[in-house]
Structure formats: C-alpha cells, structure tokens
Design an enzyme around this catalytic site. Structure first.
Site, short mmCIF file in Angstrom:
data_model
loop_
_atom_site.label_atom_id
_atom_site.label_comp_id
_atom_site.label_asym_id
_atom_site.label_seq_id
_atom_site.Cartn_x
_atom_site.Cartn_y
_atom_site.Cartn_z
N TYR A 21 -27.06 90.08 11.69
CA TYR A 21 -27.82 90.87 10.72
C TYR A 21 -26.85 91.78 9.98
O TYR A 21 -26.51 92.86 10.45
CB TYR A 21 -28.90 91.68 11.45
CG TYR A 21 -29.70 92.59 10.56
CD1 TYR A 21 -30.45 92.08 9.51
CD2 TYR A 21 -29.74 93.97 10.78
CE1 TYR A 21 -31.21 92.92 8.70
CE2 TYR A 21 -30.49 94.81 9.99
CZ TYR A 21 -31.22 94.28 8.94
OH TYR A 21 -31.98 95.10 8.15
N TYR A 61 -33.39 85.07 3.02
CA TYR A 61 -33.32 86.27 3.86
C TYR A 61 -34.37 86.22 4.97
O TYR A 61 -35.57 86.11 4.71
CB TYR A 61 -33.54 87.50 2.98
CG TYR A 61 -33.09 88.80 3.59
CD1 TYR A 61 -31.81 89.29 3.35
CD2 TYR A 61 -33.93 89.56 4.39
CE1 TYR A 61 -31.39 90.51 3.88
CE2 TYR A 61 -33.52 90.77 4.93
CZ TYR A 61 -32.25 91.24 4.67
OH TYR A 61 -31.83 92.44 5.20
#
Length: 388
Positions: free
Chosen positions: A341, A297
């Site tokens: 995102y 991430y």
C-alpha cells in the site's frame, strides 16, 4: 483543462525512471530516508543524476518536503515543486503535475515520490484520531459520531448499497482479492509473495465492517516509491523505452466529500472516477477495448468493481463477473491488496514495467495500460502507452 473536450497534454511527456525501497511492515528507517532511497533508485533507473532534476511533486500528508528530499539526494535548484491533496487520489495526479511542468517548460526533469511508515508509524486504517478544525472536518462530523470511524466503515456504506441494488452477496468482492493475491504470489517484491488465496479463504476471513471482510481491505505498508518524468524527446535518449503519458486527468464529482459522500442521489457508483474516465478516453482517443492491462486502485475490493463500471469495461453491477472472467489482466503486481500500500504509486511503476516488458507477470504485447488512483476522494488517472 476542460472536462468537455480533449486536452493537449497527451503524448508529450513520459515516465522514464522508477525506483522503490523494499516493502515492509517495519522499515526501521525514517520516512525521509525511504523517500531519498526511492528517488535515488528512480534516477539511477532512468540513467539520470540528481543534477538533472529541476522539479519535484509529492502528496499532502507527506512528512518529507520537496526541498528536504532534494537536499538529502543532492538535487540542487528547483524551478517547480507541487503537492497534490486527497491521499491516494493524488497518485496519478503527481504524474500529471510533472507532465504539465515539463510540457509548459517550467521544468525539464521532474521526480514524483511518496514515502511513509504507514504500518510501523501512522496507520491510515486506524481512522481519524487527531484533527485540526477544518471545513473538511465538518463533513466527517456527520459520520464519526455514529460509529463510522475508519476508511473501511466509510466504504462499507457504499458497498452495502451496491450489493442491495444489484442483488449480490459479499462474495462478489472475492474475485478482486483472489486476483490480486494470485499475482502477488509470483511477485518477489510483494508482501504476500508465495501466498495466494481462494474464494473460500476470502469468504472465511473475519468481518471488518460488514459487508467488508479482512481480505477486502488493503495492507498497511512501510516503503517508498519514486517516478521520473521528462519530455518524450529527451526520454528517447535515455536508458529505457519511454512509458508515454497518453492521457492524464483529475476528477471530483458533485457533492464530493472525502470518503463520506453519502448524500449523493446514488451510492452505487464513483462519479469522481467517471470524470476521470471521460477525460482519459477523450484525450487518448482510446476505448476500454484498447486497454491491455488495468492497474485499478484497490484499497477496498468493492471500489475496484465500481471503477471498472465507470470506465465502461462492464455495465453497472457487472464488475464481479467481469473480474471473474479474466477479460482484463488486473493489478498484475498484486495491487495494494497483495504487493504493498503505497497510495497507488507502486501501481504506476507496474504500468511502466508492463510497457517495458519487464513485469514479473508480464502481459504479452502490452501497449496501453490504464492506471487509477484512490477512490471515494477526488481522484486521478493515467493512460500510459508504448512509444510510437
């Protein structure tokens, strides 16, 4: 689930479908429309129909409830529905929730989804603007009055301490950004397709919240992503080779807050991800040396380094050198820095593609993929593997 012994979930469920909308900066559609499109695409990819679905999982802060998405996509009765808290920290936990439902018999086919207009609508990068009084807000009250108003500013605090502790300069973060953009440049679905960067580009980008520069920060994206989870046995009858869930875990650390855990004894690590790492290794029986691809991430570059350190790929402070070495193929879709995102859900989809052998930046012979979810908050992670 005990954090001190292996659990019994691993190897019993699989991701069998992935679907997404286009990733844009202005979708021109409602978040419900995005969610429905992604869910339909994931079911089509799996070779299933809406009639097969009896479970749904999403995040909190999602404006499209499970029952509304079910109605919009023709899904009928639901025997399981669930929401996971803490923003991007929920990405892998949605798959864990789905697997738990399947393995326990609460549902047979579960869809996980995330969809939002995060660029044209609500912008998470804008920080806290309106908030109802809550216990979580009390923690933020110790940071907001002093100018720590945005996610970048919260991460900058830990990033500054990391650099100080290990005698590094902000350029150490550049390797993460360059790697992500190199992969995004060859990914037609990525916002930054065809636009790689260099370390010099990273160093020249403007400050956002020192020591973070513009190219240390992820994008803001409109779009949706959905995943389909079912049992391994059923997965073997479907269209694609299953991405077996070898292990799934959630983790929250001591003195955990949402992005503002500044009162811990040490700010240079991510204890919540350490909890996840230990459980993933225990349950999967794997070690860092067994991982072929890392989908880590990357909402902010410093936390990629600390995640790699928490998982044992390198020693504390060694993350930048590890990324620069290229020893582990990292964020082969371009990550949130380069592709989109979507709170980490597009990263899970990339892991599935790697195991199927269909990724744009395919790693030859990939058998085990690590996926992590949002950091700085209670978080989650997955190890996915090929069947057999």
């Amino acid at each position: 689930m005990s954090a001190r012994q292996a659990d019994t979930l691993g190897g019993r469920a699989a991701v069998v479908g992935i679907g997404a909308t286009e990733f844009s900066k202005d979708s021109g559609r409602s978040e419900l429309a995005l969610a429905a499109e992604a869910v339909r695409a994931a079911l089509a990819d799996a070779g299933l129909t809406a009639a097969d679905v009896d479970g749904m999982v999403t995040f909190t802060m999602d404006t499209s409830p499970e029952i509304t998405v079910a109605q919009a996509t023709g899904i009928g009765e639901l025997s399981f529905f669930s929401r996971v808290h803490y923003g991007g920290g929920a990405a892998c936990a949605t798959v864990q929730q789905a697997a738990l439902a399947v393995v326990s018999g609460l549902a047979e086919v579960v869809v996980c989804y995330r969809a939002f207009n995060e660029r044209s609508g609500r912008r998470f990068g804008a920080g806290v603007q309106r908030r109802e009084p809550s216990a979580e807000g009390v923690a933020l009250g110790w940071a907001l009055p002093f100018g720590l108003l945005t996610p970048a500013s919260w991460v900058a605090m830990a990033a500054r301490r990391y650099l100080h502790t290990y005698g590094l300069e902000p350029e150490a973060f550049g390797h993460v950004a360059v790697t992500a953009r190199r992969h995004a440049a060859t990914n037609p679905a990525a916002h930054f397709h065809g636009r790689p960067i260099t370390l010099a580009d990273h160093a020249a980008s403007r400050w956002i919240a020192e020591p973070l520069r513009l190219l240390d920060c992820c994008q803001e994206t409109d779009g949706g992503q959905a995943l389909v989870v079912t049992s391994v046995e059923r997965a073997r009858t479907l269209r694609h080779p299953p991405a077996v869930i070898a292990a799934a875990a959630q983790g929250a650390g001591r003195a955990q807050e949402q992005m503002t855990s500044f009162y811990r004894d040490d700010l240079t690590g991510l204890p919540e991800m350490g909890v996840v790492a230990r459980q993933l290794w225990r349950t999967s029986g794997l070690t860092p040396g067994d991982i072929d691809v890392g989908i880590v991430y990357d909402h902010f570059t410093p936390f990629v380094l600390t995640q790699l350190e928490e998982f044992g790929f390198c020693p504390p402070g060694g993350g930048a050198d590890f990324v620069a070495s290229g020893a582990l193929p990292l964020n082969t879709h371009g990550g949130q820095l380069g592709e989109a995102y979507l709170h980490g859900m597009n990263g899970v989809a990339e892991a599935v593609r790697q195991l199927r052998g269909t990724a744009v930046n395919q790693v030859t012979g990939a058998r085990h993929v690590l996926v992590t979810a949002g950091t700085g908050v209670p978080t989650s992670g997955l190890v996915l593997r090929v069947d057999g």
